[in-house]
Design a protein around this motif. Structure first.
Motif, PDB file in Angstrom:
ATOM      1  N   VAL A   1       0.701  -1.332   0.040  1.00 29.39           N
ATOM      2  CA  VAL A   1       0.143   0.146   0.005  1.00 29.39           C
ATOM      3  C   VAL A   1       0.917   1.228  -0.098  1.00 29.39           C
ATOM      4  CG1 VAL A   1      -1.655   1.434   1.376  1.00 29.39           C
ATOM      5  CG2 VAL A   1      -1.825  -1.187   1.320  1.00 29.39           C
TER       6      VAL A   1
ATOM      7  N   LYS B   1       0.548   5.144   1.090  1.00 30.36           N
ATOM      8  CA  LYS B   1      -0.287   6.043   1.757  1.00 30.36           C
ATOM      9  C   LYS B   1       0.222   7.281   1.475  1.00 30.36           C
ATOM     10  CE  LYS B   1      -3.403   3.636   3.822  1.00 30.36           C
ATOM     11  NZ  LYS B   1      -4.719   4.175   3.758  1.00 30.36           N
TER      12      LYS B   1
ATOM     13  N   TYR C   1      -4.596  14.798  -3.454  1.00 31.76           N
ATOM     14  CA  TYR C   1      -4.473  13.760  -2.783  1.00 31.76           C
ATOM     15  C   TYR C   1      -4.216  14.265  -1.132  1.00 31.76           C
ATOM     16  CZ  TYR C   1      -3.925  10.241  -6.141  1.00 31.76           C
ATOM     17  OH  TYR C   1      -4.398   9.572  -7.253  1.00 31.76           O
TER      18      TYR C   1
ATOM     19  N   ASP D   1      -4.800   9.140   2.505  1.00 35.07           N
ATOM     20  CA  ASP D   1      -5.286   8.698   1.110  1.00 35.07           C
ATOM     21  C   ASP D   1      -4.453   7.474   0.391  1.00 35.07           C
ATOM     22  OD1 ASP D   1      -7.455  10.443   0.904  1.00 35.07           O
ATOM     23  OD2 ASP D   1      -6.528  11.649  -0.596  1.00 35.07           O
ATOM     24  N   THR D   2      -5.143   6.543  -0.159  1.00 37.25           N
ATOM     25  CA  THR D   2      -4.192   5.754  -0.842  1.00 37.25           C
ATOM     26  C   THR D   2      -4.023   5.909  -2.401  1.00 37.25           C
ATOM     27  OG1 THR D   2      -5.295   4.018   0.419  1.00 37.25           O
ATOM     28  CG2 THR D   2      -3.971   3.061  -1.629  1.00 37.25           C
ATOM     29  N   TYR D   3      -2.410   5.784  -2.779  1.00 41.64           N
ATOM     30  CA  TYR D   3      -2.098   6.005  -3.919  1.00 41.64           C
ATOM     31  C   TYR D   3      -1.917   4.840  -4.794  1.00 41.64           C
ATOM     32  CZ  TYR D   3       0.607   8.544  -7.692  1.00 41.64           C
ATOM     33  OH  TYR D   3       1.080   9.044  -8.758  1.00 41.64           O
ATOM     34  N   SER D   4      -2.277   4.738  -5.900  1.00 45.37           N
ATOM     35  CA  SER D   4      -2.211   3.608  -6.938  1.00 45.37           C
ATOM     36  C   SER D   4      -0.772   3.356  -7.213  1.00 45.37           C
ATOM     37  CB  SER D   4      -2.679   3.921  -8.035  1.00 45.37           C
ATOM     38  OG  SER D   4      -2.396   2.788  -9.075  1.00 45.37           O
TER      39      SER D   4
ATOM     40  N   ASN E   1      -1.830  -4.146   4.383  1.00 42.68           N
ATOM     41  CA  ASN E   1      -2.914  -3.757   3.885  1.00 42.68           C
ATOM     42  C   ASN E   1      -3.729  -2.818   4.363  1.00 42.68           C
ATOM     43  OD1 ASN E   1      -2.458  -6.126   1.755  1.00 42.68           O
ATOM     44  ND2 ASN E   1      -3.711  -7.547   3.275  1.00 42.68           N
ATOM     45  N   ASP E   2      -4.451  -2.043   3.566  1.00 38.62           N
ATOM     46  CA  ASP E   2      -5.334  -0.961   4.180  1.00 38.62           C
ATOM     47  C   ASP E   2      -6.479  -1.436   5.008  1.00 38.62           C
ATOM     48  OD1 ASP E   2      -6.328   1.439   4.636  1.00 38.62           O
ATOM     49  OD2 ASP E   2      -6.831   1.820   2.457  1.00 38.62           O
TER      50      ASP E   2
ATOM     51  N   ASP F   1     -10.171   0.218   4.897  1.00 43.82           N
ATOM     52  CA  ASP F   1     -11.018  -0.160   4.098  1.00 43.82           C
ATOM     53  C   ASP F   1     -11.854  -1.511   4.109  1.00 43.82           C
ATOM     54  OD1 ASP F   1     -10.466   2.138   3.044  1.00 43.82           O
ATOM     55  OD2 ASP F   1      -9.013   1.630   1.207  1.00 43.82           O
TER      56      ASP F   1
ATOM     57  N   GLU G   1      -6.564  10.937   9.639  1.00 44.00           N
ATOM     58  CA  GLU G   1      -7.153   9.720   9.370  1.00 44.00           C
ATOM     59  C   GLU G   1      -8.608   9.755   9.725  1.00 44.00           C
ATOM     60  OE1 GLU G   1      -4.277   7.401  12.075  1.00 44.00           O
ATOM     61  OE2 GLU G   1      -3.258   6.796   9.991  1.00 44.00           O
TER      62      GLU G   1
END
Length: 115
Positions: A2, A4, A19, A23-26, A48-49, A52, A68
């Motif tokens: 991930v 972040k 962003y 947030d999660t970035y690809s 892992n996130d 979510d 957060e």
């Protein structure tokens, strides 16, 4: 893995998308991710996130940092005054209570009745 966001930024290669912290970035463009990590905008981890995957308890939500907490509220489409911790916690508590009321009684969460 991930990626972040750890510092707010606008991504020039994604039509100036904003962003925010948390947030999660690809991870699709490894070279770009590496650059953003080197500039202090992203942090890549093996975790892992978790946010979510499941709904947080009130205690777990209260233990989060302000950015957060705001992200969790935003992801749940909870709108309101989130300017301080007490207000954010009240918004999340109301969300949890509304969830309990909606699933209370003789109707299961999937809509089937108990008969």
């Amino acid at each position: 893995m991930v990626a972040k966001v750890i510092q707010d930024f606008r991504e020039r290669y994604q039509n100036m998308k904003l962003y925010r912290i948390g947030d999660t970035y690809s991870l699709g463009d490894a070279e770009r991710v590496e650059y953003l990590v080197s500039q202090g905008f992203l942090k890549v981890s093996e975790e892992n996130d978790v946010l979510d995957k499941k709904e947080l308890t009130f205690e777990e939500f209260a233990a989060l940092a302000a950015p957060e907490q705001k992200k969790v509220l935003n992801d749940l489409n909870i709108e309101g005054d989130d300017s301080n911790a007490e207000k954010r916690e009240a918004l999340y508590k109301a969300h949890l209570e509304n969830g309990l009321k909606e699933n209370d009684g003789n109707v299961n969460a999937d809509g089937n009745t108990d008969a």
